[in-house]
Design an enzyme around this catalytic site. Structure first.
Site, PDB file in Angstrom:
ATOM      1  N   GLY A 501       0.811  -1.217   0.000  1.00  0.00           N
ATOM      2  CA  GLY A 501       0.000   0.000   0.000  1.00  0.00           C
ATOM      3  C   GLY A 501       0.838   1.258   0.000  1.00  0.00           C
ATOM      4  N   ARG A 660      12.693  15.271   0.831  1.00  0.00           N
ATOM      5  CA  ARG A 660      11.834  15.514  -0.320  1.00  0.00           C
ATOM      6  C   ARG A 660      10.666  14.530  -0.376  1.00  0.00           C
ATOM      7  NH1 ARG A 660      13.258  18.500  -5.053  1.00  0.00           N
ATOM      8  NH2 ARG A 660      13.278  20.602  -4.272  1.00  0.00           N
ATOM      9  N   LEU A 662       8.221  12.454  -2.713  1.00  0.00           N
ATOM     10  CA  LEU A 662       8.411  11.925  -4.063  1.00  0.00           C
ATOM     11  C   LEU A 662       7.109  11.884  -4.856  1.00  0.00           C
ATOM     12  CD1 LEU A 662      10.848   9.042  -3.089  1.00  0.00           C
ATOM     13  CD2 LEU A 662      11.409  11.368  -3.832  1.00  0.00           C
ATOM     14  N   ASN A 663       6.008  11.617  -4.158  1.00  0.00           N
ATOM     15  CA  ASN A 663       4.698  11.600  -4.801  1.00  0.00           C
ATOM     16  C   ASN A 663       3.692  12.106  -3.777  1.00  0.00           C
ATOM     17  OD1 ASN A 663       2.134  10.997  -5.786  1.00  0.00           O
ATOM     18  ND2 ASN A 663       2.749   9.032  -6.676  1.00  0.00           N
ATOM     19  N   PRO A 664       3.264  13.347  -3.918  1.00  0.00           N
ATOM     20  CA  PRO A 664       2.411  13.928  -2.875  1.00  0.00           C
ATOM     21  C   PRO A 664       1.139  13.132  -2.616  1.00  0.00           C
ATOM     22  CG  PRO A 664       3.169  15.622  -4.405  1.00  0.00           C
ATOM     23  CD  PRO A 664       3.592  14.304  -4.991  1.00  0.00           C
ATOM     24  N   GLY A 735       6.948   5.948   5.938  1.00  0.00           N
ATOM     25  CA  GLY A 735       5.886   4.993   6.251  1.00  0.00           C
ATOM     26  C   GLY A 735       5.511   4.934   7.715  1.00  0.00           C
ATOM     27  N   GLU A 736       6.400   5.349   8.573  1.00  0.00           N
ATOM     28  CA  GLU A 736       6.140   5.118   9.996  1.00  0.00           C
ATOM     29  C   GLU A 736       6.004   6.394  10.819  1.00  0.00           C
ATOM     30  OE1 GLU A 736       8.162   1.302  11.364  1.00  0.00           O
ATOM     31  OE2 GLU A 736       9.368   1.864   9.643  1.00  0.00           O
TER      32      GLU A 736
END
Lengths: 769, 170, 328
Positions: A501, A660, A662-664, A735-736
């Site tokens: 995910g 940065r 990478l994919n908002p 992710g965390e």
């Protein structure tokens, strides 16, 4: 981890401190930071159409002829042994193909533990599996049924009769403290940290707080149950698994069954949520063992209750935090002592003791963790291990200190921001929590509120709170990818990486496109299968950076291979890899765009359909030379009913300093997802262990309350987007960090609303009556 | 008696213990409907039974005999084009791992039909007032039977709103 | 699940046609029974599907409503007559479970829901007097957050999980039963039993007897009624405490009061003592709290559920305050 390890890590750090940054990985900032085309743009998920159609195939959905279905019988005592076992009725039940117990299970080696040293190990619960009549925790599998249908297997499982001889078990947190262990190190850090004289500073301080904070056992509860479809074929073991450690699972299964690494094939293209809980546990091993005995393919899907019995969760903790500050709010002591459950057969430290080492500048530190051994299933990593619970304790304490001083809690935090690592003195690679705090405060309107006045609507008292979140950067060595470029000018990136995910393929496709100078639509990414190049785990928020480093390494090799292939009859003739950059579907000379040739042209001229190279992420020495932490500022608004104690969160804002983005689109989902799990941790979630017999009594989604839609407000997420010059793509993992800090922000808002300081999670309504 | 799933007839399993969910997943090759808890506590198995959203894990397949079942596989157009709600889920990133997604989408389709016919919800202020106002809160309450552990809730609600608003404009 | 047979009944006569033995069970929406069978909490040789019996909601001669047992929870909650005349019933239904489950669940099945006590559900791991008479109770001394503070016994403190039934209890609902030979009617207050020494008997339902429907009497007070459910998350969770209340105030005094509690007792709990304390009184927060105290005077906590006593008290007061509005 040992004293020896402490010495080695300390030595490497000392040496690296002297080494110029330019010699290290990340020593030169990734040029892509300045040259982003696709990276940084909103991209929908590549696998979106499959997922919304229900077409993405998960582990339990692989069709197979002659499949047998599995049901498990779990022990009902915490310690002892099987005295009598009657499987006759189960064996005679309709459809049953096999009843496997310790009497007939094949010999199985103990699974190798997830570790720092072997990337081929994914074991969590390091105990013999069905090899003897011993019972080591309440829930251990004592029998496995294989039957022609799930219904028949489930029915037969109810017919197995077991009588136990019970031994005294250790199931109580309090009692285990007497035998607490104090390890030498936590992860790769020295456990006991003493710097300055914290005790003296606490005694002398103008302001201090000293309190104990408790967090319960939590379970991951992915919506997809742990599952595997298992087949033995020509001496090879093929496992369609739900795992976030593909190669670790394959390597561990090879060890357990005495196979060579290439005799185990694990596939896991989609994982229905992992959060740390989907590595190797007993069920894959049992299913493979049963399939071997039955000589038939086997499907195992853990019942939700079995997930609680066989899959460990986040360890229960008890943390004392004492803070001292001078009259102006400057921290002079940070003491963080605690206990958490870590049975001897567990691999996860629940490293809350690391949280306080990076957040604040402070004159003195006194930090130590103690482990408690209980007869329970091994605890494991769960989203933000360490920091999720560590920030609850420390950031609640900061709020208590601010209240004591009479200072705005944001101002108190800003006053104590460190300009370098507070313990080692290492420079930050990039760190701007002040900016995150400002962005978050502006979005939330923190400064517009008069927070101390009592505000209410009817029976509801309103409260505001904030807290810092934090999570370290990590990058794994040994992550590898294969880049294949073909004569149509298309590139394929392949790695046994994981999709649970996070948007792995989506983001690395953006990365590879920019790295190789290709438009997005000419790049494919293949992941999720051990037939692809070796990948490290999806854990520690490391996968994006590790893949990033691997793709970077492979692309350098690709440039070299291509220029060699191009020969002399090319505008690139005479150039070395260092003189080249990827652009416009090919290679070109840095500083002279007229010298360029496309991939397709090079390959066609060489008579090649395609070219493949593999690259591997290097040793992450940047982690040892620099302090690399992400931080966040979390703001929460909530209301508490005076009549019922119910808490309703009405607003939540998170501002993140993570390098940065990478994919908002996918990043925002990662942040929100973590924050929502943080709300569950704060308010509703708790695994209940009955101390009388070590049995989990909240073994269902009815009894374990994960947040539902109505619990959740719109969540605003923002980011500083400042590149980390030491990280591939300028990005640290995200992710965390979302889960960290949230529970403290909620608890602090509850205090603001009610004047009640709840120091034990979850903050259920009974604690507010 | 047969069970009609997305317009195709399937036999009723001989073993009457088989749930509608297991019939779909294990016996019909329709694995889009997901097993999450198998006890009515997560909503991942939601399908439309004669147009009503139900939990296929707690429905015995035999209870669906003679009825029409619509699963996620029957949501997109036959020629493969995504249903606008599916597209809205992609547009708003209303999922991460994608495991609860088919249940969320089927549930949302059922929910919108319930809303259209004026069914109230727990958060509807006026029970006798006809159709409730379509709000974030109404969607959240009505979708609370579908758990999502990745935390895609904001995107799910936004996707449903986008789809519902587009429908209202037609 | 043990193997069982299955047949569909399309009429009450058909449902009761086969002389049912003790293990034949009527199946409604299945939202509870299928789970109980799957968890091996219950066993059945045969299921008779009564979910396709005619399901209607009809006016009765006394101005109340008749609701067939096969009426789905969703249909009952959305019925405009319920919403207008018994809003507490709509609200109770809508606060229960999830929309999917309400679409499946029938009124008859809801009446016969079994407790959600985790020890009751843990067949291999826990003792339970409700499952096996005389086996012992592992809940007492264990986790009792969801357990009863009223009406429990030494043998069982499990709570009744229904929301609908709490509102029905406040409304003096009558259950209609039929075993093929005899039709009988029982007020809901007599339908449910307290555990005492026989927690495995939960209702007065006889072997082979079918719930055919319920009759909700006319109740003027119920026009001003509501249901409040307090739980561990804002939706899709069982009640810790719930309150169904209806109030009619005339000439400044409470002329009719209906009060029932959920989540606190082995059966939907009619708060008769509180009602008695309020009847004829002027509505006030003090009166509400005193009434709650009267009801809760007999409450006994087991440890983990002690908070329910103050929670029930303040929730009762809040709900009554809301119904009284400006009158209080």
């Amino acid at each position: 981890m040992s004293k020896l390890q402490n010495a080695i890590v300390g030595g490497v750090r000392r040496v690296l401190g002297q080494v110029p940054a330019g010699w290290l990985p990340g020593g030169t900032p990734d040029p892509l930071i300045q040259r982003r085309v696709s990276l940084g743009t909103q991209q929908p998920r590549i696998d979106g159409p499959d997922k919304v159609r229900g077409g993405a195939r998960f582990a339990a959905e692989v069709p197979m002829d002659g499949l047998l279905y599995t049901a498990l019988v779990h022990a009902t005592i915490a310690r002892g042994r099987i005295a009598e076992l009657d499987t006759g009725a189960a064996e005679a039940a309709p459809g049953v193909a096999l009843v496997m117990t310790h009497r007939n299970a094949p010999k199985l080696a103990v699974p190798p533990p997830i570790g720092m040293t072997s990337m081929k190990a994914a074991g969590n619960n390091i105990l013999p599996i069905m090899q003897d009549p011993e019972i080591r925790w309440n829930g251990q599998t004592v029998a496995l049924i294989l039957a022609e249908s799930q219904e028949e297997a489930d029915h037969a499982a109810t017919l197995v009769q077991v009588r136990y001889e019970t031994e005294r078990a250790r199931t109580r947190f309090e009692e285990a403290k007497a035998d607490a262990r104090t390890p030498d190190s936590i992860l790769i850090e020295k456990n006991r940290l003493l710097k300055g004289n914290a005790e003296a500073a606490l005694t002398a301080a103008a302001h201090r707080t000293d309190a104990v904070y408790r967090t319960p056992w939590y379970n991951h509860n992915p919506i997809e149950p742990h599952a595997a479809t298992v087949l033995w074929k020509d001496g090879r073991l093929i496992v369609h698994d739900a795992t976030q450690m593909l190669n670790g699972t394959a390597g561990s299964l090879a060890k357990v069954f005495g196979l060579k690494d290439d005799q185990v094939h694990v596939s896991s293209p989609f994982v229905g949520g992992g959060f740390g809980g989907k590595a190797l546990w007993d069920h894959q091993i049992l299913a493979a063992a049963a399939a071997k005995l039955a000589k038939r393919p086997v499907r195992i899907v853990l019942r939700r209750s079995s997930m609680y019995r066989l899959i460990g969760g986040r360890a229960e903790t008890e943390q004392r935090v004492a803070l001292a500050a001078d009259a102006r709010g400057k921290l002079t002591a940070l003491l963080h002592h605690g206990y958490s459950v870590k049975p001897l057969h567990s691999v996860c430290d629940e490293q809350y003791g690391l949280t306080g080492r990076s957040l604040y500048a402070c004159e003195s530190f006194d930090i130590v963790q103690h482990h408690l051994d209980l007869d329970v299933v091994a605890n494991t990593f769960m989203r933000g291990p360490g920091e999720a619970v560590g920030t609850f304790a420390i950031e609640s304490a900061i709020d208590e200190l601010a209240h004591d001083i009479g200072m705005d809690p944001v101002a108190l935090r800003l006053r104590n921001l460190p300009d370098r690592d507070p313990v080692s003195g290492a420079p930050h690679s990039q760190s701007d929590p002040a900016k995150a705090w400002q962005m978050g405060a502006d979005q939330f309107g923190w400064n517009r509120w008069e927070r101390r006045s009592t505000r209410r609507e009817g029976e509801w008292r309103l409260g505001l709170g904030c807290a810092t979140g934090t999570f370290p950067y990590a990058r794994m060595p040994g992550m590898s990818v294969r880049i294949t470029v073909d004569d149509e000018g298309r590139a394929t990136v392949a790695s046994a990486a994981h999709e649970m995910g996070m948007g792995t393929a989506t983001v690395q496709r953006q990365h590879a496109a920019d790295r190789l100078g290709l438009p997005l639509e000419r790049v494919d990414v293949r992941i999720g299968d051990t037939s692809l190049p070796f990948a490290t785990m999806a854990g520690g928020s490391s996968q994006t950076a590790s893949l990033g480093a691997a793709i970077t390494a492979a692309s350098s090799k690709l440039a070299g291979e291509l220029v060699r292939l191009a020969g002399n009859d090319t505008p690139l003739a005479g150039l070395r890899a260092n003189d080249l950059e990827f652009a416009e579907g090919g290679l070109r000379c840095v500083g002279d765009p007229s010298r360029q040739e496309s991939f397709a042209s090079i390959l066609r001229r060489a008579g090649r359909r395609q070219i493949s190279v593999e690259g591997e992420s290097s040793a992450p020495l940047e982690m040892l030379k620099f302090a690399m932490h992400s931080t966040s500022a979390i703001f929460c608004e909530l209301r508490v009913s005076e009549a019922t104690g119910e808490v309703r969160v009405t607003r939540l804002v998170g501002a993140f300093d993570c390098g940065r983005i990478l994919n908002p689109k996918t990043a925002a989902s990662q942040f929100r997802g973590g924050m929502i799990m943080g709300l569950g941790m704060a308010l509703t979630e708790e695994t209940l262990l009955d101390p009388r017999n070590g049995r989990i009594m909240s073994a269902s989604l009815t009894d374990y309350h994960v947040p539902v839609h109505l619990d959740l407000p719109e969540i605003d997420v923002l980011w500083t987007d400042i590149p980390d010059p030491r990280a591939p793509m300028g990005a640290r993992g995200i992710g965390e960090i979302g889960i960290t800090g949230v529970a403290a922000a909620v608890a602090n808002a509850v205090f603001n609303a009610t004047g009640k300081r709840v120091r034990d999670l979850p903050i259920t309504l009974d604690k507010l009556l | 008696m047969r069970i009609t799933v997305n317009g195709t007839d399937y036999p009723v399993p001989d073993d009457v213990r088989v749930s509608l969910l297991d019939m779909l997943r294990e016996r019909s090759g329709l694995t889009g409907s997901k097993l999450g808890c198998n006890q009515g506590a997560c909503g991942a198995c939601t399908v439309l039974l004669d147009g009503e959203r139900v939990l296929s894990c707690l429905t015995l397949a035999v209870q669906a005999a003679g009825r029409e079942v619509r699963t996620i596989e029957g949501v997109a157009a036959a020629e493969g084009e995504l249903h606008p709600l599916q597209q809205a889920f992609i547009d708003h990133d209303g999922f991460q791992c994608g495991y609860c997604t088919p249940g969320q989408i089927c549930s949302a389709l059922g929910m919108l039909e319930e809303f259209r016919r004026g069914d109230p919800s727990h958060v509807t202020a006026d029970l006798a007032g006809g159709q409730a106002r379509f709000s974030h809160e109404e969607i959240r309450e009505r979708m609370s039977g579908n758990l999502c552990r990745c935390g895609a809730h904001n995107g799910i609600v936004a996707a449903i709103l986008q789809f519902a608003d587009a429908g209202a404009g037609e | 699940m043990t193997p069982f047979s299955y047949r569909v009944a399309t009429s009450t006569t058909e449902a009761l046609a086969a002389a049912p033995d003790s293990s034949e069970r009527f199946l409604g929406g299945g939202t509870n029974l299928v789970d109980l069978l799957r968890q091996n909490v219950e066993q059945a040789d045969a299921l008779v599907d009564v979910s396709r019996l005619p399901a209607s909601i009809d006016e009765t001669e006394d101005g109340g409503l008749w609701v067939g047992a096969a009426v789905r929870n969703t249909a009952l909650a959305a019925d405009p007559r319920i919403g207008a005349r018994y809003p507490m019933l709509s609200r109770a239904l809508l606060s229960g479970a999830s929309a999917q489950i309400r679409n499946m669940a029938t009124v008859g099945g809801n009446l016969l829901q079994r407790t959600r006590c985790a020890y009751f559900y843990d067949v291999p791991g826990a003792r339970c007097n409700k499952r096996v008479s005389g086996a012992g109770c592992d809940a007492i001394g264990g986790f009792t957050r969801y357990h009863a503070i009223l009406g429990a016994s030494e043998q069982c403190a499990a709570t009744h999980p229904s929301d609908m039934c709490v509102a029905l209890m406040a409304l003096d609902t009558v259950v209609h039963l039929d075993d093929g030979n005899e039709k009988r009617r029982l007020p809901l207050s007599e339908f449910y039993r307290l555990p005492g020494n026989t927690p495995h008997f939960e209702t007065e339902l006889r072997t082979g007897e079918l719930v055919t429907g319920i009759q909700i009497p006319s109740c003027r007070a119920a026009v001003n009624s509501t249901y409040r459910k307090v739980r561990d998350r804002s939706s899709y969770a069982f009640a810790l405490v719930s309150v169904a209340a209806a109030m009619r105030v005339e000439n400044g005094v409470i002329a009719d009061i209906r009060l029932a509690l959920g989540g606190v007792a082995p059966r939907p709990w009619r708060a008769a003592k509180a009602e008695a304390a309020l009847a004829g009184r002027a509505p006030s927060q003090e009166a509400f709290r005193n009434a709650a105290d009267a009801e809760l005077a007999d409450a006994r906590a087991l440890g983990g559920n002690a908070f329910k006593i103050p929670l029930a008290r303040s929730t009762i007061a809040a709900v009554l305050g809301e119904l009284a509005g400006d009158a209080a």
